[in-house]
Design a protein around this motif. Sequence first.
Motif, PDB file in Angstrom:
ATOM      1  N   ALA A  96     -66.839 -36.141   3.969  1.00  0.00           N
ATOM      2  CA  ALA A  96     -66.373 -37.504   3.449  1.00  0.00           C
ATOM      3  C   ALA A  96     -65.730 -37.070   1.854  1.00  0.00           C
ATOM      4  CB  ALA A  96     -66.804 -38.891   3.598  1.00  0.00           C
ATOM      5  N   ASN A  97     -64.462 -37.102   1.473  1.00  0.00           N
ATOM      6  CA  ASN A  97     -64.111 -36.543   0.604  1.00  0.00           C
ATOM      7  C   ASN A  97     -64.384 -36.918  -0.989  1.00  0.00           C
ATOM      8  OD1 ASN A  97     -62.827 -33.993   1.397  1.00  0.00           O
ATOM      9  ND2 ASN A  97     -61.013 -35.317   1.586  1.00  0.00           N
ATOM     10  N   SER A  98     -64.674 -38.639  -0.461  1.00  0.00           N
ATOM     11  CA  SER A  98     -64.845 -39.775  -1.785  1.00  0.00           C
ATOM     12  C   SER A  98     -66.819 -39.327  -2.134  1.00  0.00           C
ATOM     13  CB  SER A  98     -65.254 -40.545  -1.107  1.00  0.00           C
ATOM     14  OG  SER A  98     -65.287 -41.172   0.283  1.00  0.00           O
ATOM     15  N   VAL A  99     -67.441 -38.342  -1.637  1.00  0.00           N
ATOM     16  CA  VAL A  99     -68.468 -38.499  -1.488  1.00  0.00           C
ATOM     17  C   VAL A  99     -68.967 -37.137  -2.248  1.00  0.00           C
ATOM     18  CG1 VAL A  99     -69.355 -39.540   0.155  1.00  0.00           C
ATOM     19  CG2 VAL A  99     -69.502 -37.426   0.497  1.00  0.00           C
ATOM     20  N   ARG A 100     -68.031 -36.359  -2.363  1.00  0.00           N
ATOM     21  CA  ARG A 100     -68.319 -35.248  -2.461  1.00  0.00           C
ATOM     22  C   ARG A 100     -68.682 -34.153  -3.958  1.00  0.00           C
ATOM     23  NH1 ARG A 100     -65.927 -30.854   0.608  1.00  0.00           N
ATOM     24  NH2 ARG A 100     -65.028 -32.168   1.890  1.00  0.00           N
TER      25      ARG A 100
ATOM     26  N   GLU B  44     -67.571 -49.125  -3.493  1.00  0.00           N
ATOM     27  CA  GLU B  44     -67.108 -47.683  -2.575  1.00  0.00           C
ATOM     28  C   GLU B  44     -68.070 -47.508  -1.444  1.00  0.00           C
ATOM     29  OE1 GLU B  44     -64.292 -49.195  -5.699  1.00  0.00           O
ATOM     30  OE2 GLU B  44     -65.541 -48.055  -5.144  1.00  0.00           O
ATOM     31  N   ASP B  45     -69.247 -47.336  -2.155  1.00  0.00           N
ATOM     32  CA  ASP B  45     -70.588 -46.466  -1.489  1.00  0.00           C
ATOM     33  C   ASP B  45     -70.934 -47.265  -0.232  1.00  0.00           C
ATOM     34  OD1 ASP B  45     -70.620 -44.496  -4.069  1.00  0.00           O
ATOM     35  OD2 ASP B  45     -69.668 -43.755  -2.048  1.00  0.00           O
TER      36      ASP B  45
END
Length: 116
Positions: free
Chosen positions: A61-65, A89-90
Amino acid sequence: QVQLVESGGGLVQPGGSLRLSCTASGFTFSSYAMRWYRQTPGSERELVQHITGTGATLTYANSVRGRFTISRDNDKNEVYLQMDNLIPEDTAVYFCNVVIGGDNYWGQGTQVTVSA
């Protein structure tokens, strides 16, 4: 019997941190890759991060990188998800997962809510 039990979820403010744990039993833990997924209502489960039996990791998931870190302790049969700098958003139910012999096994999930 394979069992996965997640813990550590809760309510946290934006910018905060949580550490999720998943305790596994019923299989040779160190021999299997483990994964963390998350799911919001009405959406499919999203693969977040993956860790091999020897500790190599992959972020899907790129959003958590750069904010989430998966790790494991093979002596304790546990896998962890350290979540930092959380954003709204998490917010989701987080599940740990293992695939054994082509079968998916899931825990019951733990709710993470990020809100002011």
